[in-house]
Design an enzyme around this catalytic site. Structure first.
Site, PDB file in Angstrom:
ATOM      1  N   GLY A  10       0.843  -1.189   0.000  1.00 52.00           N
ATOM      2  CA  GLY A  10       0.000   0.000   0.000  1.00 52.00           C
ATOM      3  C   GLY A  10       0.872   1.230   0.000  1.00 52.00           C
ATOM      4  N   GLY A  11       0.282   2.353  -0.292  1.00 53.04           N
ATOM      5  CA  GLY A  11       1.017   3.599  -0.318  1.00 53.04           C
ATOM      6  C   GLY A  11       1.449   4.038   1.073  1.00 53.04           C
ATOM      7  N   SER A  12       2.278   5.056   1.098  1.00 52.26           N
ATOM      8  CA  SER A  12       2.731   5.636   2.347  1.00 52.26           C
ATOM      9  C   SER A  12       1.522   6.089   3.174  1.00 52.26           C
ATOM     10  CB  SER A  12       3.627   6.840   2.033  1.00 52.26           C
ATOM     11  OG  SER A  12       4.079   7.437   3.213  1.00 52.26           O
ATOM     12  N   SER A  14      -0.808   4.419   4.485  1.00 49.69           N
ATOM     13  CA  SER A  14      -2.066   3.708   4.232  1.00 49.69           C
ATOM     14  C   SER A  14      -2.499   2.830   5.405  1.00 49.69           C
ATOM     15  CB  SER A  14      -1.962   2.857   2.963  1.00 49.69           C
ATOM     16  OG  SER A  14      -0.971   1.849   3.120  1.00 49.69           O
ATOM     17  N   GLY A  15      -1.591   2.570   6.345  1.00 47.56           N
ATOM     18  CA  GLY A  15      -1.956   1.775   7.512  1.00 47.56           C
ATOM     19  C   GLY A  15      -1.312   0.402   7.585  1.00 47.56           C
ATOM     20  N   THR A  17       1.694  -0.587   8.613  1.00 48.39           N
ATOM     21  CA  THR A  17       2.423  -0.864   9.851  1.00 48.39           C
ATOM     22  C   THR A  17       1.468  -1.191  10.988  1.00 48.39           C
ATOM     23  OG1 THR A  17       4.239   0.547   9.117  1.00 48.39           O
ATOM     24  CG2 THR A  17       4.136   0.049  11.475  1.00 48.39           C
ATOM     25  N   ASP A  37      10.544   0.487   4.993  1.00 43.85           N
ATOM     26  CA  ASP A  37      11.089   1.582   5.798  1.00 43.85           C
ATOM     27  C   ASP A  37      12.309   1.121   6.591  1.00 43.85           C
ATOM     28  OD1 ASP A  37       9.157   3.351   4.893  1.00 43.85           O
ATOM     29  OD2 ASP A  37       7.869   3.098   6.648  1.00 43.85           O
TER      30      ASP A  37
END
Length: 177
Positions: A10-12, A14-15, A17, A37
């Site tokens: 998913g994009g940065s 987006s949830g 983590t 990351d």
């Protein structure tokens, strides 16, 4: 066969983590959470500043060069080796090149049982999270919200704009064998 790797794409902001942490809490076996990351944070300054590495533009654009791809390949070989050795892995990634990125990851994970999960989030909501986090280049979340999913094939998708991380993790957990 038993799921060995869960790939969350998913994009940065987006949830991913948050979902990964929830999965670690609810799945009955221990799972190691690794993120793109983590890789970026471990890179030497020379890779973060050089044109062959990874660069972050002022508007949130991300460019990766051959030097980064070489390190990323070694990273993925290591992740695959851990899974082959019996570790259960949750991989939190951002497929900047959509389906092409998935193909690179798929080649490295060949022979492993992988659950491919798309983590979607409305661009405006992700942008708000990005601002709240304060540790991201502005614009990254909006730029990545849709492009990371283009040409990618998933076993299932979750939407963090419509459900909390724990709810998404519970949905994913029902697909882990």
């Amino acid at each position: 066969m038993t799921t060995q790797v869960i790939v969350l794409n998913g994009g940065s902001s987006s949830g991913k983590t948050g979902i990964s942490r929830c999965l670690q809490a609810i799945l009955p076996q221990p799972w190691i959470s690794l993120s793109v990351d983590d890789l970026v944070d471990a890179l030497p300054t020379s890779v973060l500043e050089g044109t062959s590495g990874i660069t972050f533009g002022e508007q949130g654009e991300v460019a990766v060069g051959a030097g980064f791809r070489e390190i990323e390949s070694a990273w993925m070989i290591g992740i695959a080796a851990m899974a082959r050795a019996g570790a259960r892995i949750i991989l939190d990634d951002v497929f900047l090149s959509g389906g092409e990125s998935q193909d690179r990851v798929r080649r490295q994970l060949e022979g492993l049982e992988v659950l491919w999960v798309g983590v979607r989030c409305d661009a405006e909501i992700a942008a708000g999270r990005e601002i709240a986090r304060g540790d991201r280049t502005g614009g990254m979340a909006a730029q990545q919200a849709d492009v990371v999913h283009e040409g990618v094939t998933y076993n299932l998708e979750v939407d963090t704009a419509k459900a909390e991380s724990l709810t998404c993790a519970r949905t994913i957990a029902t697909h882990v064998t």
